[in-house]
Design a protein around this motif. Structure first.
Motif, short mmCIF file in Angstrom:
data_model
loop_
_atom_site.label_atom_id
_atom_site.label_comp_id
_atom_site.label_asym_id
_atom_site.label_seq_id
_atom_site.Cartn_x
_atom_site.Cartn_y
_atom_site.Cartn_z
N TYR A 261 9.77 53.71 34.08
CA TYR A 261 10.63 52.73 34.74
C TYR A 261 11.55 53.48 35.71
N LYS A 262 11.89 52.81 36.78
CA LYS A 262 12.77 53.45 37.77
C LYS A 262 14.17 52.87 37.68
N LEU A 263 15.16 53.77 37.59
CA LEU A 263 16.57 53.41 37.54
C LEU A 263 17.24 53.85 38.83
N ASN A 264 17.70 52.90 39.61
CA ASN A 264 18.48 53.18 40.82
C ASN A 264 19.94 52.88 40.57
N PHE A 265 20.83 53.74 41.07
CA PHE A 265 22.27 53.50 40.92
C PHE A 265 22.99 53.81 42.22
N ASP A 266 24.17 53.22 42.39
CA ASP A 266 24.98 53.50 43.57
C ASP A 266 26.42 53.12 43.26
N ALA A 267 27.36 53.63 44.07
CA ALA A 267 28.79 53.35 43.89
C ALA A 267 29.44 53.13 45.23
N VAL A 268 30.50 52.32 45.25
CA VAL A 268 31.26 52.01 46.45
C VAL A 268 32.74 52.02 46.11
N ILE A 269 33.55 52.71 46.93
CA ILE A 269 35.00 52.73 46.71
C ILE A 269 35.62 51.54 47.43
N PHE A 270 36.43 50.77 46.71
CA PHE A 270 37.13 49.62 47.29
C PHE A 270 38.51 50.06 47.76
N SER A 271 38.64 50.34 49.03
CA SER A 271 39.92 50.80 49.55
C SER A 271 40.96 49.69 49.42
N GLY A 272 42.15 50.05 48.98
CA GLY A 272 43.22 49.11 48.82
C GLY A 272 43.27 48.41 47.49
N LEU A 273 42.21 48.57 46.67
CA LEU A 273 42.17 47.92 45.36
C LEU A 273 42.34 48.91 44.20
N GLY A 277 33.31 50.19 42.68
CA GLY A 277 32.26 49.39 42.07
C GLY A 277 30.97 50.18 41.97
N PHE A 278 30.17 49.86 40.97
CA PHE A 278 28.87 50.51 40.88
C PHE A 278 27.83 49.49 40.45
N GLY A 279 26.61 49.77 40.84
CA GLY A 279 25.49 48.91 40.48
C GLY A 279 24.31 49.74 40.05
N ALA A 280 23.49 49.19 39.16
CA ALA A 280 22.29 49.89 38.69
C ALA A 280 21.22 48.86 38.38
N ILE A 281 19.97 49.23 38.61
CA ILE A 281 18.85 48.34 38.36
C ILE A 281 17.67 49.12 37.83
N VAL A 282 17.01 48.55 36.82
CA VAL A 282 15.80 49.15 36.24
C VAL A 282 14.63 48.25 36.59
N ARG A 283 13.57 48.84 37.18
CA ARG A 283 12.38 48.06 37.55
C ARG A 283 11.12 48.77 37.09
N VAL A 289 12.23 43.12 37.91
CA VAL A 289 13.54 43.51 37.40
C VAL A 289 13.53 43.49 35.87
N MET A 290 13.88 44.62 35.27
CA MET A 290 13.97 44.72 33.81
C MET A 290 15.40 44.54 33.33
N ALA A 291 16.34 45.19 34.00
CA ALA A 291 17.75 45.10 33.61
C ALA A 291 18.61 45.52 34.79
N MET A 394 28.97 42.46 35.00
CA MET A 394 27.90 41.46 35.12
C MET A 394 26.56 42.09 34.77
N TYR A 395 25.76 41.38 33.96
CA TYR A 395 24.45 41.86 33.53
C TYR A 395 23.39 40.81 33.84
N TRP A 396 22.21 41.27 34.21
CA TRP A 396 21.04 40.40 34.36
C TRP A 396 19.87 41.09 33.66
N MET A 397 19.17 40.36 32.78
CA MET A 397 18.05 40.92 32.04
C MET A 397 16.78 40.15 32.41
N GLU A 398 15.81 40.87 33.00
CA GLU A 398 14.53 40.28 33.39
C GLU A 398 14.73 38.98 34.16
N ASP A 399 15.62 39.03 35.13
CA ASP A 399 15.99 37.82 35.85
C ASP A 399 16.18 38.16 37.32
#
Length: 415
Positions: A261-273, A277-283, A289-291, A394-399
């Motif tokens: 399975y492939k896991l992709n991840f990334d992050a973004v800095i919210f200036s002023g906050l 934030g970060f996001g990850a997806i397993v396919r 989409v698995m998770a 926030m989570y999404w499973m096989e959706d």
């Protein structure tokens, strides 16, 4: 600096050993706000690890004489021991030279000329290499750097016919090249600044040709050659930039093999906050989409820190939902290199790097690699989406993913 009675307080007393987080209220109670904020930003390992002494003043967090030199120099400058208005002018000059849109050999030539370390007749005489210090082109004056490149009567016609702003500018007799360059920086545009140094480089090459027995070419032709040279280099650089943009735009997500399975991840800095934030997806191999997770974290100072924390959270998430054979991909080369390296990491976020390595060792099979942003769009969109849900993961499973449907569709087109 602390306030209040610390008594026999230990660092461990400021850490929640169950949750592996700082006890913020206790830290704020004993330290001033700036120091408390800095302490609370230090990441804590989820394992029981020994403390390490690190050097804060370079990226590897290892002491070197070079980094210590830069620290001392900065302290002297900040304390006004060195650095006057002339120092500011010099920094402006060096910046302008190193940003020339010309080959590196000309940038280095410009640096040597301004530091008066070219092999002029005066410098060679001073070193007792030759006896005569007169200019071999005009045979009238002593050959200093500023004479060879600017004041010599043999090259004055070149400058008056080269750059329009210099045609009526007959200022000569500067003490050195730095003084001349500081005056030119106020007079020339960036393109004219590039052309000046291309012309100076051709003049110096012509001078060297004569010194070593060659013939003196028509100096007026150097103006045309310098202009063509500068234009050709800029066109080549623009062509390379277009090729790189085309290559990046062609990057697409690639599915894993059937067993992984492939896991992709990334992050973004919210200036002023004061958050990131970060996001990850397993396919799987079909792109299904698995998770998925979209969440936020505390304030960080650099994108590398955000990406490291995102990587750690992403792997923990994938393990928690039951994946043990993973291809892990991120678009930050520094992070991928750090977690892939066998060397001990002494950086401020070394605990996070070691935690990631520990998690990787627990997988049945794993491969880690770096990709371009074009192949990491879904994870990036999920990281951006965390801005809308700062207080909730926030989570999404096989959706399907409402925040990233367009990015998912783009990836599916490549399958």
């Amino acid at each position: 600096m602390v306030h209040g009675d610390v008594g026999e307080l230990m660092v461990a007393d400021l850490i929640n050993s169950n949750l592996h987080i700082w006890r913020n209220e206790e830290v704020m109670a004993y330290f001033h706000k700036e120091e408390a904020d800095a302490i609370c930003q230090i990441p804590l390992s989820r394992r029981d690890v020994n403390d390490d002494i690190i050097w804060l003043h370079n990226s590897k967090r290892l002491f070197t004489v070079k980094s210590a030199y830069h620290v001392v120099r900065k302290l002297l400058i900040d304390g006004n021991w060195v650095g006057t208005s002339g120092g500011c002018a010099e920094r402006k000059l060096w910046t302008a030279i190193w940003k020339l849109k010309l080959p590196n050999k000309i940038k280095f030539f410009g640096w040597r000329a301004c530091n008066d370390i070219l092999s002029t007749a005066m410098n060679l005489t001073r070193r007792k290499i030759i006896k005569e210090s007169n200019c071999l082109l005009c045979m009238r004056e002593l050959e200093s750097t500023v004479h060879a490149l600017w004041d010599c009567v043999a090259v004055q016609d070149i400058w008056t016919g080269s750059i329009r702003k210099l045609q009526k500018w007959s200022v000569h007799g500067q003490a050195d090249m730095k003084q001349l360059m500081e005056a030119l920086l106020e007079r020339l545009t960036l393109d004219e600044w590039d052309l000046f140094w291309a012309q100076a480089w051709f003049i110096w090459n012509q001078r060297n040709c004569v010194v070593h027995g060659g013939k003196l070419k028509e100096l007026s032709s150097l103006t045309k050659r310098a202009k063509e040279f500068a234009d050709e280099f800029k066109q080549a650089q623009d062509h390379l930039a277009v090729q790189n943009r085309q290559q990046v735009s062609g990057d697409v997500w690639q599915p894993p093999s059937t067993a992984e399975y492939k896991l992709n991840f990334d992050a973004v800095i919210f200036s002023g906050l004061d958050r990131f934030g970060f996001g990850a997806i397993v396919r799987n191999e079909k792109g299904q989409v698995m998770a998925t997770i979209s969440a936020s974290g505390p304030r960080v100072n650099t994108s590398d820190e955000a990406e490291l924390l995102a990587c750690c959270r992403a792997i923990e998430f994938a393990i928690d939902v039951g994946f043990s054979r993973l291809i892990i991909k991120g678009d930050n080369s520094n992070v991928i290199q750090a977690i892939s390296s066998p060397l001990q990491n002494f950086s401020l976020f070394g605990n996070v790097v070691n935690d990631i390595r520990y998690l990787l060792c627990g997988l049945r099979w794993v491969r880690v690699g770096c990709i371009r942003r074009g192949a990491n769009k879904v994870a990036h969109v999920l990281a951006q989406y965390a801005r809308n849900t700062l207080d909730e993961d926030m989570y999404w499973m096989e959706d399907s993913l409402p925040p990233a449907l367009e990015a998912l569709y783009h990836d599916c087109l490549s399958l």
